[in-house]
Design an enzyme around this catalytic site. Sequence first.
Site: not given
Length: 391
Positions: A72, A201, A293, A297, A385
């Site tokens: 992704h 998200y 979460p 990570k 990220y």
Amino acid sequence: MRTQIGIVGAGPAGLVLSHLLHLSGIESVVLEARSRDYCEQRIRAGVLEQGTVDLLNETGVGERMRQQGLVHYGIELRFAGRGHRIDFKELTGGKGVTIYAQHEVIKDLINARLAAQGQILFEVEDVSVHGFDGPHPTIRFQEDGEQQELGCDFIAGCDGFHGVCRPAIDPATLTVYERDCPFAWLGILAEAPPSSQELIYAYHHRGFALLSMRSPQISRLYLQCNPEEDLEQWPDDRIWRELQTRLAAENDWKLIEGPVIQKGVTGMRSFVVEPMQSGKLFLAGDAAHIVPPTGAKGLNLAVADVRVLARALAEFYASGNMRLLNEYSEKCLRRVWKVQRFSWWMTSMLHRFQGANPFDERRQLAELDYVTSSRAAAQTLAENYVGLPME
Ligand code: APR
Ligand code: PHB
């Protein structure tokens, strides 16, 4: 029994460490309380940073990940009924993440270690660590009811948050930093094709929701809930209704539903212990730190720790130089605290806090509006990220 490095725990930290040590010609024995099947079926998060993917590929354990993993190059932040894509590739010069379940990584590492005649002792009991503040550390344990003792040069405590290694260190020498989140995640695995190519998200006044996936056929979805949530109060149709509400978008986007094959509640906390070492005992992964979460990570930070530890041990055995070993904790903690910052930032931006007032909600929406309208702000999310550069 004797080895060079005694490793407690066959999770990502312990198995990656054993694999990296093997590649440096350093012997280790991994002691694991659970069965192989249990370790290979334990459902956990599944986002691998670019650095983790590169390490698995460069060390010869990335074949199934390349075949089955989903690469992704972005995520969507969804709020006020609209989606906003964060373009990792554009913002980080081509980096991305790979969606590949942690238990699949575990399978690949166990297979690789056993194929290389590595020693992983599953279902051991009563593990305890001793003598790590002196020259001859040992690990005592029961195997098939027989009392055993493993002599080693160093011990790696890779036994997770509830392990025995951190508690074996004199608490007077440790400082604990922690913050519990006033919420948890209710997660499901469903036999339903993911309704989005990339992760979503979602900020919603009823609470956070996350759309993730495991394969083109399996969806992984989470919704914010209370820490003490009773799963009995969450039949499948109630979960789907809540997810539909929180993930709703202006266009005619629909969340595809399907049979729920696994559900559970994951607590959320931030935790760091300093230092991450005591004498010849080195803590790595969840044994030393826990992150919420939201930033995906946990596994990546465990891998980053043991990458540092493996290099330090290789330096010691090659030259007798203890410098990198002495610097282990300081070096890991620089990354740990940056990851804690990012994970807390993502969590506080996207979740509804009990007692939040209209000001808090407007401030969160402004944060989301800023992150999705400023290249500079989006770049900070993207570079964290996909994973900050490994030192
Ligand atoms: N003796 C032997 N093994 C133990 C003991 C013990 N006393 N206590 C725990 N273990 C094992 C657990 O069964 C587990 O397999 O140690 C392993 C620790 O693995 P993790 O908890 O996965 O921790 P870590 O390797 O640091 O990886 C962190 O895994 O759980 C996820 O969310 C977490 O993504 C994060 C990542
Ligand atoms: C997951 O797929 O399990 C997942 C993805 C992203 C997160 C957390 C979990 O931030």
